[in-house]
Each structure stands twice: as structure tokens, then as C-alpha cells.
Design an enzyme around this catalytic site. Structure first.
Site, PDB file in Angstrom:
ATOM      1  N   HIS A 237       0.825  -1.200   0.000  1.00 15.20           N
ATOM      2  CA  HIS A 237       0.000   0.000   0.000  1.00 15.20           C
ATOM      3  C   HIS A 237       0.860   1.250   0.000  1.00 15.20           C
ATOM      4  O   HIS A 237       2.062   1.200   0.255  1.00 15.20           O
ATOM      5  CB  HIS A 237      -0.979   0.003   1.187  1.00 15.20           C
ATOM      6  N   CYS A 238       0.222   2.376  -0.299  1.00 15.68           N
ATOM      7  CA  CYS A 238       0.897   3.676  -0.288  1.00 15.68           C
ATOM      8  C   CYS A 238      -0.109   4.697   0.238  1.00 15.68           C
ATOM      9  O   CYS A 238      -0.904   4.373   1.113  1.00 15.68           O
ATOM     10  CB  CYS A 238       1.412   4.041  -1.680  1.00 15.68           C
ATOM     11  N   LEU A 239      -0.102   5.910  -0.277  1.00 15.00           N
ATOM     12  CA  LEU A 239      -1.054   6.927   0.177  1.00 15.00           C
ATOM     13  C   LEU A 239      -2.377   6.822  -0.577  1.00 15.00           C
ATOM     14  O   LEU A 239      -3.438   6.704   0.031  1.00 15.00           O
ATOM     15  CB  LEU A 239      -0.469   8.333   0.018  1.00 15.00           C
TER      16      LEU A 239
ATOM     17  N   ILE B 127      -3.566   4.246   1.945  1.00 22.51           N
ATOM     18  CA  ILE B 127      -3.827   4.372   3.373  1.00 22.51           C
ATOM     19  C   ILE B 127      -4.807   5.520   3.667  1.00 22.51           C
ATOM     20  O   ILE B 127      -5.423   5.549   4.728  1.00 22.51           O
ATOM     21  CB  ILE B 127      -2.500   4.553   4.160  1.00 22.51           C
TER      22      ILE B 127
END
Length: 101
Positions: free
Chosen positions: A68-70, A96
């Protein structure tokens, strides 16, 4: 081209799947600064621009990896990279910014 138009990743479901998968890694590919500001407990931070070092942290190519990332853009790139490097079980779970604890 339009097949993934309505296929949205759900980080909340992805985190639950990570928690229930034995030996799995939750990989956060945001910058170290972003990670230090806020992260999911138990996640591993390897920024996208340093992802070539992944084999030093995750040596077993059969390890289930939940990325995952932003917002989901970097995690999609990271998932493609990991698969190209021979990791067999990689799942992009999105950003996220949609995570609810």
C-alpha cells in the site's frame, strides 16, 4: 481497457487479509517521512524509490506481500515491480488515505 474501471481496491479488506495470512508482509511504499507521520502497526516501510532493496528485507519470493501507499498509485507500481522480480504472491491493497482502524 475498461475492465478495471469499477474494480476498486479496499485497503481495509486488504489489511484484514494480511492479518489472517500466516507469514505475510504489509509493505508500505511511501516515503520515510510519510511513514513516520502515520503508518499501520506491523507494516514494513520500503519507499518506492528504494524498492530495489526489497530482497534484503523479504528474501523469500513466496512470502505473501500486501502493498500500500497513500492513494494507490505507488503501490500499483510497486506491485508490478515485485511481480517482475519474481515475487509470487503480491497484492496491491491501495491507499492508506482510505484506511479505517
Amino acid at each position: 481497457m475498461f475492465f478495471n474501471l469499477f474494480n476498486h481496491t479496499d485497503i481495509n479488506k486488504g489489511v484484514e487479509e494480511w492479518k489472517s495470512t500466516s507469514g505475510a508482509v504489509l509493505l508500505d511504499v511511501r516515503t520515510k517521512e510519510e511513514y513516520n507521520d502515520y503508518h499501520i502497526e506491523g507494516s514494513v516501510n520500503i519507499p518506492l524509490d528504494n524498492l530495489s532493496a526489497v530482497n534484503q528485507r523479504i528474501a523469500d519470493k513466496n512470502t505473501p506481500i500486501f502493498v500500500h501507499c497513500l492513494s494507490g498509485a505507488r503501490s500499483a507500481n510497486a506491485a508490478r515491480y515485485l511481480k517482475a522480480q519474481g515475487y509470487n504472491s503480491v497484492k496491491d491493497i491501495g491507499g492508506i488515505n482510505a484506511y479505517r482502524q
